[in-house]
Motif scaffolding. Structure first.
Motif, PDB file in Angstrom:
ATOM      1  N   GLU A 231       0.925  -1.158   0.107  1.00 54.30           N
ATOM      2  CA  GLU A 231       0.155  -0.099  -0.055  1.00 54.30           C
ATOM      3  C   GLU A 231       0.594   1.235   0.101  1.00 54.30           C
ATOM      4  OE1 GLU A 231      -2.494  -0.550   3.565  1.00 54.30           O
ATOM      5  OE2 GLU A 231      -4.132  -1.199   1.818  1.00 54.30           O
ATOM      6  N   PHE A 232       0.272   2.326  -0.405  1.00 53.40           N
ATOM      7  CA  PHE A 232       1.332   3.544  -0.608  1.00 53.40           C
ATOM      8  C   PHE A 232       0.548   4.842  -0.411  1.00 53.40           C
ATOM      9  CE2 PHE A 232      -0.263   5.125  -4.609  1.00 53.40           C
ATOM     10  CZ  PHE A 232      -1.209   4.163  -5.211  1.00 53.40           C
ATOM     11  N   THR A 233       0.978   5.769  -0.352  1.00 49.89           N
ATOM     12  CA  THR A 233       0.422   7.213  -0.623  1.00 49.89           C
ATOM     13  C   THR A 233       1.591   7.941  -1.415  1.00 49.89           C
ATOM     14  OG1 THR A 233      -0.413   9.190   0.850  1.00 49.89           O
ATOM     15  CG2 THR A 233       1.650   8.168   1.477  1.00 49.89           C
ATOM     16  N   VAL A 234       1.005   9.021  -1.786  1.00 55.21           N
ATOM     17  CA  VAL A 234       1.467   9.849  -2.753  1.00 55.21           C
ATOM     18  C   VAL A 234       1.642  11.377  -2.032  1.00 55.21           C
ATOM     19  CG1 VAL A 234       1.836   8.462  -4.753  1.00 55.21           C
ATOM     20  CG2 VAL A 234      -0.050  10.260  -4.328  1.00 55.21           C
ATOM     21  N   LEU A 235       2.517  12.244  -2.674  1.00 59.39           N
ATOM     22  CA  LEU A 235       2.380  13.621  -2.353  1.00 59.39           C
ATOM     23  C   LEU A 235       1.062  14.217  -2.180  1.00 59.39           C
ATOM     24  CD1 LEU A 235       6.012  14.940  -3.492  1.00 59.39           C
ATOM     25  CD2 LEU A 235       4.801  14.949  -0.965  1.00 59.39           C
ATOM     26  N   PRO A 236       0.517  14.399  -3.485  1.00 54.15           N
ATOM     27  CA  PRO A 236      -0.897  15.048  -3.789  1.00 54.15           C
ATOM     28  C   PRO A 236      -1.799  14.595  -2.936  1.00 54.15           C
ATOM     29  CG  PRO A 236      -0.026  14.185  -5.775  1.00 54.15           C
ATOM     30  CD  PRO A 236       0.818  13.614  -4.757  1.00 54.15           C
ATOM     31  N   ILE A 237      -1.909  13.186  -2.443  1.00 54.46           N
ATOM     32  CA  ILE A 237      -2.944  12.592  -1.557  1.00 54.46           C
ATOM     33  C   ILE A 237      -2.507  13.145   0.118  1.00 54.46           C
ATOM     34  CG2 ILE A 237      -3.681  10.483  -0.282  1.00 54.46           C
ATOM     35  CD1 ILE A 237      -3.880   9.375  -3.177  1.00 54.46           C
ATOM     36  N   GLN A 238      -1.303  13.287   0.259  1.00 51.18           N
ATOM     37  CA  GLN A 238      -0.695  13.759   1.452  1.00 51.18           C
ATOM     38  C   GLN A 238      -1.331  15.303   1.568  1.00 51.18           C
ATOM     39  OE1 GLN A 238       1.089  12.040   4.276  1.00 51.18           O
ATOM     40  NE2 GLN A 238      -0.259  13.544   5.032  1.00 51.18           N
ATOM     41  N   ILE A 239      -1.010  16.156   0.635  1.00 50.11           N
ATOM     42  CA  ILE A 239      -1.345  17.424   0.594  1.00 50.11           C
ATOM     43  C   ILE A 239      -2.843  17.627   0.577  1.00 50.11           C
ATOM     44  CG2 ILE A 239      -1.672  19.506  -0.790  1.00 50.11           C
ATOM     45  CD1 ILE A 239       1.071  18.468  -2.199  1.00 50.11           C
ATOM     46  N   PHE A 240      -3.731  16.627  -0.004  1.00 52.15           N
ATOM     47  CA  PHE A 240      -5.120  16.657   0.007  1.00 52.15           C
ATOM     48  C   PHE A 240      -5.612  16.376   1.468  1.00 52.15           C
ATOM     49  CE2 PHE A 240      -9.224  14.288  -0.642  1.00 52.15           C
ATOM     50  CZ  PHE A 240      -9.888  15.580  -0.647  1.00 52.15           C
ATOM     51  N   ASN A 241      -5.146  15.564   2.138  1.00 53.47           N
ATOM     52  CA  ASN A 241      -5.552  15.006   3.357  1.00 53.47           C
ATOM     53  C   ASN A 241      -5.310  16.146   4.317  1.00 53.47           C
ATOM     54  OD1 ASN A 241      -4.215  13.723   6.159  1.00 53.47           O
ATOM     55  ND2 ASN A 241      -5.971  12.628   5.471  1.00 53.47           N
ATOM     56  N   TRP A 242      -3.824  16.694   4.386  1.00 57.04           N
ATOM     57  CA  TRP A 242      -3.675  17.823   5.246  1.00 57.04           C
ATOM     58  C   TRP A 242      -4.581  19.165   5.044  1.00 57.04           C
ATOM     59  CZ3 TRP A 242       2.234  17.058   4.911  1.00 57.04           C
ATOM     60  CH2 TRP A 242       2.584  16.284   5.740  1.00 57.04           C
ATOM     61  N   THR A 243      -4.957  19.328   3.717  1.00 60.60           N
ATOM     62  CA  THR A 243      -5.810  20.628   3.464  1.00 60.60           C
ATOM     63  C   THR A 243      -7.120  20.274   3.928  1.00 60.60           C
ATOM     64  OG1 THR A 243      -4.678  20.493   1.366  1.00 60.60           O
ATOM     65  CG2 THR A 243      -6.548  21.956   1.498  1.00 60.60           C
ATOM     66  N   SER A 244      -7.450  18.987   4.097  1.00 59.31           N
ATOM     67  CA  SER A 244      -8.982  19.022   4.458  1.00 59.31           C
ATOM     68  C   SER A 244      -9.003  18.914   6.302  1.00 59.31           C
ATOM     69  CB  SER A 244      -9.627  17.872   3.891  1.00 59.31           C
ATOM     70  OG  SER A 244      -8.731  16.798   4.071  1.00 59.31           O
ATOM     71  N   ARG A 245      -8.019  19.175   6.689  1.00 56.84           N
ATOM     72  CA  ARG A 245      -8.086  19.324   8.283  1.00 56.84           C
ATOM     73  C   ARG A 245      -8.230  20.995   8.598  1.00 56.84           C
ATOM     74  NH1 ARG A 245      -4.412  14.646  10.821  1.00 56.84           N
ATOM     75  NH2 ARG A 245      -4.402  13.255   9.333  1.00 56.84           N
TER      76      ARG A 245
END
Lengths: 285, 291
Positions: A231-245
């Protein structure tokens, strides 16, 4: 005021408006980049790059995200490059000027216009569920490969089209077969432009978020992946996750991660532009 | 020798065929999953019900609020990108020096290379707070900011494609206009734009299609509240945002909730497919040919 003076005035007015419009986009871009750099540079340090994700903003880093992004880049290249170049070659050198070729061409044009999130639904059903790859790097790379395939095919065809007829005729005159001509003459001559197209396609893939969210890539992966089936994550998803907090500290993290993502994107684009310019200077048929 | 050549040709053919398989795959996946959905929810309800609440206890399956949200953000985006993009295209073609065009065009194209999640961040953290100073009723998540930023992203698409269309109008037409004593403005809007109109329309349709399918800007900045409204100041939800929302949750595979994303997906696909084919058709039929 005479009519012609009025017209000249209107002309001038539009010129000013044109300059205004042209620069407003660039000014907005500038404001945004400066804002991001001010916001994000406070967080951007070695720790941030080498830390695992965390529920506490001040401890969270992007190690898993950029390692995941690198994995995705490499895997997507390995899948999309041979496939795209081969398909482009077929269309340009073999399947031309038939009804079938026309059909393929229209189909590829259509695929290029399919929203990326639809590719996510395709990947979810085919790769994640039917092929049972799970939400793995491989499933993500396959999905992104299909997404950028039309871009690679189109640029490959343009590159091959630019190789002049005489090169092929020369090769045939020496008794080379079709494939020998393609492999030894056409492809090497077109390689620079093909490479440019592939790098542009990859820079697109690096920024893609939606299809990877749909196939189930996670925002919180507490380890760096070590095989394509992880399983993995990528930069854009990490950004999206942080943005939605809601917490401001996470927004700061997002800004810092955006700096890293933009550096990668701009480096890839810059490389493509550099290659294109070098190509144009080098080759004079 | 002949055999290996044939094998290679076969492999190349296979690579090309994969693109057809991708199309078939997309249609098959969307259809097969949404058929399951439409067995449980009637098409009439899907198209006429005015609420979309598949994740609530009281489930309503009307796609209209999502379509309204999508069209609203798209409309704002085009309202920003069309005048700006077209003006830039005309300015670069008729007014700007060649040197300036060489510098500005690639700079504008940088706008198109920025990942859309980054634009979403921009809309949420810069544009919305900025607009809230002037528009008191503006919610933290709204269609307006998302649409404006999407418009900025689309500018290079419209300006580049329109500029290509305008610059392919033959010199003779332009020179005839100048010969009649027209100003640059009159030449642009009286001759060049009408002559390039099919290309400009194509660029706009492609931009609309792009805006309809755009995901991350709206997912970050427009909110997640499906509602049937034309008010750009309140949170809405688009088709793409809904798919993202469900994908991030723990919806069990094969459930009705799971199938809703494919029903939403096929709606999105139908929209963009129609738009892309319309542009393709216009290009074929109406592109002015000068020789």
């Amino acid at each position: 005021m005479t009519n012609s003076e009025l017209n000249r005035l209107k002309d001038k007015a539009f010129q000013v408006f044109g300059i205004f419009c042209t620069f407003i986009g660039l000014v907005v871009l500038g404001i945004f980049l400066i804002d991001i750099i001010i916001e994000g540079s406070r967080r951007l340090d070695w720790d941030f790059l080498t830390s695992l994700p965390s529920r506490r903003a001040s401890k969270a880093g992007i190690m898993t995200a950029w390692v995941g992004t690198l994995w995705i880049l490499v895997l997507t290249t390995l899948i999309a490059l041979p496939l795209g170049v081969a398909a482009g070659l077929y269309l340009e050198e073999y399947g031309k000027k038939s009804r079938w070729g026309d059909f393929l061409e229209i189909n590829i044009a259509n695929l290029a216009g399919v929203p990326s999130i639809i590719y996510g639904l395709l990947g979810l059903e085919i790769f994640v569920r039917q092929m049972r790859l799970g939400s793995s790097l491989l499933a993500g790379a396959l999905t992104l490969s299909l997404l950028i395939l039309p871009i690679i095919i189109v640029t490959t065809r343009e590159a091959i089209k630019a190789v002049p007829r005489s090169i092929r005729d020369g090769s045939y005159a020496l008794g080379a077969s079709k494939w020998q001509t393609v492999w030894n003459q056409v492809l090497p001559a077109a390689f620079g432009s093909i490479l440019t197209g592939i790098i542009l396609a990859l820079s697109r893939a690096v920024g893609e978020t939606a299809p990877l969210i749909v196939i189930g890539a996670l925002a919180y992966v507490p380890f760096t992946p070590s095989s394509p089936l992880d399983e993995f994550t990528v930069l854009p998803i990490q950004i999206f996750n942080w943005t939605s907090r809601p917490q401001a500290a996470f927004l700061e993290n997002a800004a810092a991660a955006i700096i890293v993502l933009l550096v990668i994107t701009f480096l890839l684009n810059g490389l493509a532009v550099y290659l294109r310019n070098r190509q144009q200077r080098k080759i004079k048929w | 020798m002949r055999v290996s050549e044939k094998i290679i040709e076969g492999l190349l053919w296979l690579s090309a065929v994969i693109t057809v398989l991708v199309t078939i795959g997309i249609i098959w996946v969307l259809l097969s999953e949404s058929i399951g959905f439409f067995r449980e929810v009637s098409l009439v309800e899907f198209l006429t019900e005015k609420e979309w609440t598949p994740l609530f206890a009281n489930k309503k399956f009307g796609i209209m609020p999502l379509v309204a949200g999508t069209l609203l953000t798209t409309f704002v985006a085009i309202a920003v990108a069309l005048p700006l993009g077209l003006t830039i295209a005309i300015y670069l073609n008729e007014y700007a020096h060649a040197r300036m065009r060489q510098v500005v065009k690639p700079l504008l194209e940088v706008l198109a290379t920025i990942p859309t999640v980054v634009y979403g961040f921009f809309a949420l953290t810069v544009v919305t707070p900025f607009l809230q100073q002037f528009i008191p009723g503006l919610a933290g998540f709204n269609a307006l900011s998302a649409g404006i930023v999407m418009g900025i992203m689309i500018i290079p698409m419209i300006s580049s494609l329109s500029e290509d269309a305008i610059s392919s109008v033959p010199r003779s037409l332009r020179e005839a206009a100048y010969g009649m004593g027209s100003t640059r403005l009159q030449t642009s809007f009286g001759v060049m734009v009408p002559a390039a109109s099919s290309g400009i329309v194509v660029s706009v349709i492609l931009a609309i299609s792009r805006a309809v399918g755009e995901t991350m800007i709206v997912a970050v900045a427009a909110g997640q509240q499906p509602r049937l409204t034309l008010n750009p100041l309140v949170p809405i939800e688009t088709i793409t945002t809904y798919i993202v929302q469900v994908s991030m949750g723990d919806v069990p595979q094969g459930s009705l909730e799971y199938k809703t994303i494919f029903a939403a997906g096929i709606t999105l696909f139908v929209f963009t497919f129609a738009l892309n084919n319309l542009s393709f058709w216009i290009k074929r039929k109406y592109q002015e040919k000068y020789d």
